[in-house]
Design a protein around this motif. Structure first.
Motif, PDB file in Angstrom:
ATOM      1  N   TYR A  44      36.187  32.833  99.222  1.00 15.13           N
ATOM      2  CA  TYR A  44      35.642  31.646  98.587  1.00 15.13           C
ATOM      3  C   TYR A  44      36.591  31.199  97.494  1.00 15.13           C
ATOM      4  N   LYS A  45      36.656  29.882  97.308  1.00 10.83           N
ATOM      5  CA  LYS A  45      37.491  29.325  96.257  1.00 10.83           C
ATOM      6  C   LYS A  45      36.874  29.710  94.916  1.00 10.83           C
ATOM      7  N   ARG A  46      37.644  30.361  94.048  1.00 12.22           N
ATOM      8  CA  ARG A  46      37.166  30.814  92.740  1.00 12.22           C
ATOM      9  C   ARG A  46      37.827  30.076  91.581  1.00 12.22           C
ATOM     10  N   GLY A  53      43.391  17.210  85.749  1.00 11.74           N
ATOM     11  CA  GLY A  53      43.365  18.257  84.746  1.00 11.74           C
ATOM     12  C   GLY A  53      42.000  18.887  84.564  1.00 11.74           C
ATOM     13  N   VAL A  54      41.064  18.573  85.449  1.00 11.39           N
ATOM     14  CA  VAL A  54      39.739  19.196  85.408  1.00 11.39           C
ATOM     15  C   VAL A  54      39.846  20.532  86.127  1.00 11.39           C
ATOM     16  N   ALA A  55      39.320  21.593  85.500  1.00 12.74           N
ATOM     17  CA  ALA A  55      39.418  22.937  86.069  1.00 12.74           C
ATOM     18  C   ALA A  55      38.039  23.574  86.173  1.00 12.74           C
ATOM     19  N   ALA A  56      37.850  24.355  87.231  1.00 19.60           N
ATOM     20  CA  ALA A  56      36.605  25.098  87.424  1.00 19.60           C
ATOM     21  C   ALA A  56      36.952  26.531  87.781  1.00 19.60           C
ATOM     22  N   PHE A  57      36.207  27.486  87.185  1.00 22.50           N
ATOM     23  CA  PHE A  57      36.463  28.909  87.395  1.00 22.50           C
ATOM     24  C   PHE A  57      35.150  29.612  87.707  1.00 22.50           C
ATOM     25  N   VAL A  65      33.971  27.131  94.613  1.00 22.71           N
ATOM     26  CA  VAL A  65      33.832  26.445  93.332  1.00 22.71           C
ATOM     27  C   VAL A  65      34.530  25.091  93.453  1.00 22.71           C
ATOM     28  N   SER A  66      34.008  24.096  92.747  1.00 21.21           N
ATOM     29  CA  SER A  66      34.648  22.784  92.677  1.00 21.21           C
ATOM     30  C   SER A  66      34.514  22.266  91.255  1.00 21.21           C
TER      31      SER A  66
END
Length: 142
Positions: A44-46, A53-57, A65-66
């Motif tokens: 899965y995307k983590r 420049g928007v980041a998700a963790f 994750v998006s």
């Protein structure tokens, strides 16, 4: 161009470059995003960083994750602060305007020019440069 090790493709470079094997832990880079994926076979995307420049963790255990995710994620919004989500209704939001805590979809506390503790439609405390107010509802002060 591809890179192989032990007969397995471990990297490929093109419009979308990938370091790591498809279907395994890997990093992908394109001209608009950078994404990192978790471990073996159920990847899965983590981590997701977009061109703005928007980041998700992080992210929910069984989903990618998006930059719009709201379950178990930390989001950094370009020019808009940082949010830490447990769910779409329970999260903390921080920006130059202050810190806000939401629980059950309701603003439970805020810390800024005026600080409030408790939902402002009901009993709450309000602290500002003008003083301290103990409120029995949104309009009445004790």
């Amino acid at each position: 161009m591809s890179v192989f090790a032990g007969g397995n493709q471990v990297a490929k470079f093109g419009a979308v470059s990938t370091i790591g094997r498809d279907g395994e832990a890997r990093t992908t880079i394109s001209d608009t995003t950078l994404s990192m994926y978790s471990g073996q076979s159920t990847t899965y995307k983590r981590v997701h960083i977009d061109a703005n420049g928007v980041a998700a963790f992080g992210g929910a255990i069984d989903a990618d994750v998006s930059t719009t995710s709201t379950d178990d994620v930390v989001r950094i919004n370009s020019g808009g602060g940082v949010a830490i989500y447990d769910s779409s209704t329970s999260y903390i939001s921080m920006s130059s305007a202050g810190l806000k805590l939401y629980h059950g979809g309701e603003l439970s506390a805020s810390f800024g020019t005026t600080t409030t503790i408790g939902p402002t439609a009901g009993k709450h405390i309000s602290i500002s440069g003008d003083g301290l107010e103990l409120k029995t509802d949104s309009a009445n002060t004790v």
